[in-house]
Design a protein around this motif. Structure first.
Motif, PDB file in Angstrom:
ATOM      1  N   GLY A 166     -16.487   8.302  30.472  1.00 35.78           N
ATOM      2  CA  GLY A 166     -16.352   8.086  31.611  1.00 35.78           C
ATOM      3  C   GLY A 166     -15.275   7.686  32.278  1.00 35.78           C
ATOM      4  N   SER A 167     -14.493   7.273  31.416  1.00 30.68           N
ATOM      5  CA  SER A 167     -13.134   6.649  32.337  1.00 30.68           C
ATOM      6  C   SER A 167     -11.873   7.350  31.926  1.00 30.68           C
ATOM      7  N   ARG A 168     -12.096   8.415  31.396  1.00 34.80           N
ATOM      8  CA  ARG A 168     -10.929   9.628  31.422  1.00 34.80           C
ATOM      9  C   ARG A 168     -10.453  10.076  32.629  1.00 34.80           C
ATOM     10  N   PRO A 169      -9.274  10.572  32.722  1.00 36.99           N
ATOM     11  CA  PRO A 169      -8.961  10.969  34.093  1.00 36.99           C
ATOM     12  C   PRO A 169      -9.344  12.243  34.463  1.00 36.99           C
ATOM     13  N   ILE A 170      -9.408  12.611  35.614  1.00 37.40           N
ATOM     14  CA  ILE A 170      -9.495  13.954  36.397  1.00 37.40           C
ATOM     15  C   ILE A 170      -8.274  14.034  37.064  1.00 37.40           C
ATOM     16  N   VAL A 185       2.771   4.637  31.260  1.00 41.08           N
ATOM     17  CA  VAL A 185       1.911   3.642  30.819  1.00 41.08           C
ATOM     18  C   VAL A 185       0.678   3.879  29.722  1.00 41.08           C
ATOM     19  N   CYS A 186       0.659   5.122  29.590  1.00 43.62           N
ATOM     20  CA  CYS A 186      -0.685   5.554  28.661  1.00 43.62           C
ATOM     21  C   CYS A 186      -0.323   4.937  27.415  1.00 43.62           C
ATOM     22  N   PRO A 187      -0.997   4.228  26.652  1.00 40.18           N
ATOM     23  CA  PRO A 187      -0.972   3.450  25.548  1.00 40.18           C
ATOM     24  C   PRO A 187      -0.714   4.401  24.288  1.00 40.18           C
ATOM     25  N   PHE A 188      -1.361   5.499  24.696  1.00 40.49           N
ATOM     26  CA  PHE A 188      -1.405   6.541  23.590  1.00 40.49           C
ATOM     27  C   PHE A 188      -0.695   7.863  23.509  1.00 40.49           C
ATOM     28  N   ASP A 189       0.465   7.979  24.349  1.00 36.17           N
ATOM     29  CA  ASP A 189       1.154   8.952  24.683  1.00 36.17           C
ATOM     30  C   ASP A 189       0.428  10.410  24.900  1.00 36.17           C
ATOM     31  N   ALA A 190      -0.756  10.138  25.559  1.00 38.13           N
ATOM     32  CA  ALA A 190      -1.746  11.224  25.706  1.00 38.13           C
ATOM     33  C   ALA A 190      -1.147  12.138  27.119  1.00 38.13           C
ATOM     34  N   ILE A 191      -0.419  11.622  27.959  1.00 39.11           N
ATOM     35  CA  ILE A 191       0.048  12.353  29.083  1.00 39.11           C
ATOM     36  C   ILE A 191       1.232  12.933  29.097  1.00 39.11           C
ATOM     37  N   GLU A 192       1.479  14.297  29.219  1.00 38.16           N
ATOM     38  CA  GLU A 192       3.035  14.754  29.331  1.00 38.16           C
ATOM     39  C   GLU A 192       3.104  15.390  30.563  1.00 38.16           C
ATOM     40  N   ILE A 199      -0.181  17.463  31.781  1.00 40.28           N
ATOM     41  CA  ILE A 199      -0.888  17.789  30.547  1.00 40.28           C
ATOM     42  C   ILE A 199      -1.583  16.650  30.137  1.00 40.28           C
ATOM     43  N   ARG A 200      -2.917  16.427  29.764  1.00 41.81           N
ATOM     44  CA  ARG A 200      -3.514  15.445  28.897  1.00 41.81           C
ATOM     45  C   ARG A 200      -3.984  15.862  27.799  1.00 41.81           C
ATOM     46  N   SER A 201      -3.752  15.343  26.584  1.00 38.51           N
ATOM     47  CA  SER A 201      -4.314  15.895  25.230  1.00 38.51           C
ATOM     48  C   SER A 201      -5.650  14.975  25.192  1.00 38.51           C
ATOM     49  N   SER A 204      -6.033  12.663  22.000  1.00 36.63           N
ATOM     50  CA  SER A 204      -5.292  11.430  21.978  1.00 36.63           C
ATOM     51  C   SER A 204      -5.820  10.557  22.884  1.00 36.63           C
ATOM     52  N   CYS A 205      -6.494  11.255  24.012  1.00 39.03           N
ATOM     53  CA  CYS A 205      -6.911  10.083  25.141  1.00 39.03           C
ATOM     54  C   CYS A 205      -8.295   9.253  24.569  1.00 39.03           C
ATOM     55  N   PHE A 206      -8.104   7.953  24.918  1.00 40.87           N
ATOM     56  CA  PHE A 206      -9.231   6.999  24.613  1.00 40.87           C
ATOM     57  C   PHE A 206     -10.061   6.435  25.625  1.00 40.87           C
ATOM     58  N   GLY A 207      -9.611   7.092  27.060  1.00 39.79           N
ATOM     59  CA  GLY A 207     -10.339   6.722  28.052  1.00 39.79           C
ATOM     60  C   GLY A 207     -10.307   5.440  28.552  1.00 39.79           C
ATOM     61  N   CYS A 208      -9.093   4.779  28.457  1.00 43.05           N
ATOM     62  CA  CYS A 208      -8.866   3.355  28.720  1.00 43.05           C
ATOM     63  C   CYS A 208      -8.629   3.525  30.248  1.00 43.05           C
ATOM     64  N   GLY A 209      -8.359   4.335  30.996  1.00 36.32           N
ATOM     65  CA  GLY A 209      -8.253   4.198  32.484  1.00 36.32           C
ATOM     66  C   GLY A 209      -6.898   3.775  33.009  1.00 36.32           C
ATOM     67  N   VAL A 210      -6.096   3.303  32.118  1.00 30.56           N
ATOM     68  CA  VAL A 210      -4.802   2.658  32.558  1.00 30.56           C
ATOM     69  C   VAL A 210      -4.085   3.818  33.368  1.00 30.56           C
ATOM     70  N   CYS A 211      -4.001   4.986  33.172  1.00 28.37           N
ATOM     71  CA  CYS A 211      -3.252   5.940  33.904  1.00 28.37           C
ATOM     72  C   CYS A 211      -3.909   5.859  35.479  1.00 28.37           C
ATOM     73  N   VAL A 212      -5.320   6.042  35.457  1.00 30.55           N
ATOM     74  CA  VAL A 212      -5.883   6.088  36.767  1.00 30.55           C
ATOM     75  C   VAL A 212      -5.557   5.102  37.748  1.00 30.55           C
TER      76      VAL A 212
HETATM   77  S1  SF4 Z   1      -7.241   7.122  29.936  1.00 28.60           S
HETATM   78 FE1  SF4 Z   1      -5.924   5.879  28.797  1.00 28.60          FE
HETATM   79  S2  SF4 Z   1      -5.607   6.890  27.007  1.00 28.60           S
HETATM   80 FE2  SF4 Z   1      -6.444   8.616  28.460  1.00 28.60          FE
HETATM   81  S3  SF4 Z   1      -4.600   9.292  29.336  1.00 28.60           S
HETATM   82 FE3  SF4 Z   1      -5.371   7.772  30.706  1.00 28.60          FE
HETATM   83  S4  SF4 Z   1      -3.897   5.987  29.810  1.00 28.60           S
HETATM   84 FE4  SF4 Z   1      -3.855   7.598  28.224  1.00 28.60          FE
END
Ligand code: SF4
Ligand code: SF4
Length: 328
Positions: A166-170, A185-192, A199-201, A204-212
Motif C-alpha cells: 500500500g505504501s509503495r510509490p507510484i 533518501v531511499c533506505p534500500f537504494d531501490a530508486i535509480e 526506475i524503482r526496483s 528492493s522496495c520495502f514500501g516504507c514511503g520515505v521517497c513519497v
Molecule cells: S517506498 Fe521506501 S523502499 Fe520503496 S522506493 Fe520508496 S523509499 Fe525506497
C-alpha cells in the motif's frame, strides 16, 4: 492521561501487572501475542523471559498460550507447521515456557477507517489478550513495538502483503524534475534516477514511503497510503473492544526487526520493561526512554521516523500518547 509502568527488575512484574487489573484475566484462555523470531535472528524475546511472564499469568489463574501468525515471505514461518517447528528450535515448548504454542493462518475481515484487515481468528474470538513485544528497529516503520506486533503480526499473510504494498510509490513522469532526492533518501537504494529516467526496483522496495514524503513536486504518490498509517489501523482492527495488557521488553534493541536474520547490531543499551493497557502509550513511552539514551536512533539507523505510527494511532483512536510514567 494513560499510566505506563516502568521497571528494570523482573521481580517487579507482579506489581506492574496489578496496576492493570490482571485479576480480570483469571479463568480466561488468553493468547499471548509474541514474535518467536526468524531463523538466525538473535534478538527476539527469549524463552527464559517468556517463562517468567507465563508463570506470572498462571499465578493469576490465567490460561495463557503463546500465539503468532504465519508470514508472507518464504521460510519456515510461512506455514503453521513450519513456524511451530522453528518456535520449538528457538525453545518455545511447553516444557520450557509452561504453555502451548498456537500459530494462526486464517483470518476474519474487520473494517477500520474504510479498509478491511483480516485479523487472526484466535485474536478475533478472544476478549482478553496479552501482548509481549520485543522493541527494536524496523526497516519500513523505523521502530517495531506493540503497534507493529499487532498491525503486522496479528493479521493474515494477505493483509500483511496489502499493508506492505500500500505504501509503495507510484511515479508521475510529468511532475518529475529528476532532482534525485527520492533516490538519496531511499533506505534500500531501490530508486535509480538519471537525467531523464526514474526506475524503482520492486525487489528492493520495502514500501516504507520515505521517497513519497521526500518528493516535493508530487511526482510520487502512494499506491494506497502511508505504511505506518496502515499499521496503526491494522493494530486497531486486532485489539479494539478487547482487554489487552501490553508488556514491552526494551532490551537487545537491534537495528532491524525479529523477522530479519541479520537484524544487528544492537543500537541502544538495554532500557527495561514497560507495561500499559494502551498500545500507543506503551510505544511512545518506550520510544521516549530510548531517545533519552540515544536521540533519534531509529531514524538515524533506518532513515524512517517511527513517530508516525504513534501519531496515526492516536488520530484513529487506537490509544493515547499522553502518558505518565510510574517507575517501580
Ligand atoms: S517506498 Fe521506501 S523502499 Fe520503496 S522506493 Fe520508496 S523509499 Fe525506497
Ligand atoms: S524526488 Fe520527486 S522530483 Fe525528484 S527525482 Fe524523485 S520523483 Fe522526481
Amino acid at each position: 492521561m494513560k499510566k505506563v509502568v516502568f521497571f528494570s527488575d523482573l521481580k517487579m512484574l507482579d506489581k506492574a501487572l496489578e496496576n492493570f487489573n490482571i485479576h480480570s484475566f483469571s479463568g480466561k484462555n488468553v493468547p499471548v501475542k509474541l514474535h518467536m523470531g526468524e531463523k538466525k535472528n538473535k534478538y527476539y524475546s527469549k524463552p527464559d523471559f517468556v517463562k517468567i511472564v507465563i508463570g506470572e499469568l498462571k499465578k493469576n489463574k490465567v490460561n495463557p498460550y503463546l500465539f503468532d501468525t504465519t508470514v508472507a515471505y518464504s521460510g519456515l514461518r510461512h506455514s503453521v507447521n513450519g513456524y511451530k517447528k522453528l518456535a520449538e528450535i528457538h525453545g518455545f515448548t511447553f516444557e520450557n515456557v509452561g504453555c502451548e504454542v498456537i500459530i494462526d493462518d486464517k483470518g476474519v475481515p474487520i473494517l477500520i477507517e474504510n479498509r478491511e484487515y483480516e485479523v487472526a481468528q484466535h485474536l478475533v474470538k478472544s476478549p482478553y489478550v496479552f501482548a509481549l513485544t520485543h522493541v527494536k528497529g524496523h526497516v519500513a516503520s523505523g521502530m517495531g513495538g506493540a503497534i507493529k506486533n499487532f498491525g503486522m503480526g496479528g493479521v493474515t499473510k494477505e493483509t500483511k502483503i496489502k499493508i506492505h504494498h500500500g505504501s509503495r510509490p507510484i511515479f508521475k513522469k510529468d511532475a518529475c524534475t529528476y532532482c534525485r532526492v527520492c533516490s538519496e533518501v531511499c533506505p534500500f537504494d531501490a530508486i535509480e534516477v538519471s537525467e531523464n529516467n526514474w526506475i524503482r526496483s520492486s525487489d528492493s522496495c520495502f514500501g516504507c514511503g520515505v521517497c513519497v514524503d521526500a518528493c516535493t513536486t508530487n511526482a510520487l504518490s502512494y499506491e494506497d497510503t502511508n505504511f505506518q498509517y496502515l499499521l496503526a489501523c491494522s493494530a486497531k482492527a486486532c485489539v479494539q473492544g478487547k482487554n489487552v495488557i501490553y508488556l514491552n521488553e526494551v532490551k537487545r534493541i537491534s537495528r532491524s526487526c525479529d523477522c530479519d536474520p541479520f537484524a544487528g547490531p544492537v543500537i541502544c543499551p538495554d532500557i527495561g520493561y514497560l507495561v500499559a493497557d494502551d498500545p500507543v502509550a506503551v510505544d511512545k513511552a518506550s520510544l521516549d526512554l530510548i531517545h533519552d539514551v540515544k536521540a533519534n536512533i531509529f531514524e538515524k539507523e533506518n532513515k524512517v521516523n517511527p513517530i508516525k505510527q504513534i501519531e496515526y494511532g492516536e488520530k484513529i483512536g487506537l490509544g493515547s500518547s499522553n502518558y505518565s510514567l510510574v517507575e517501580l
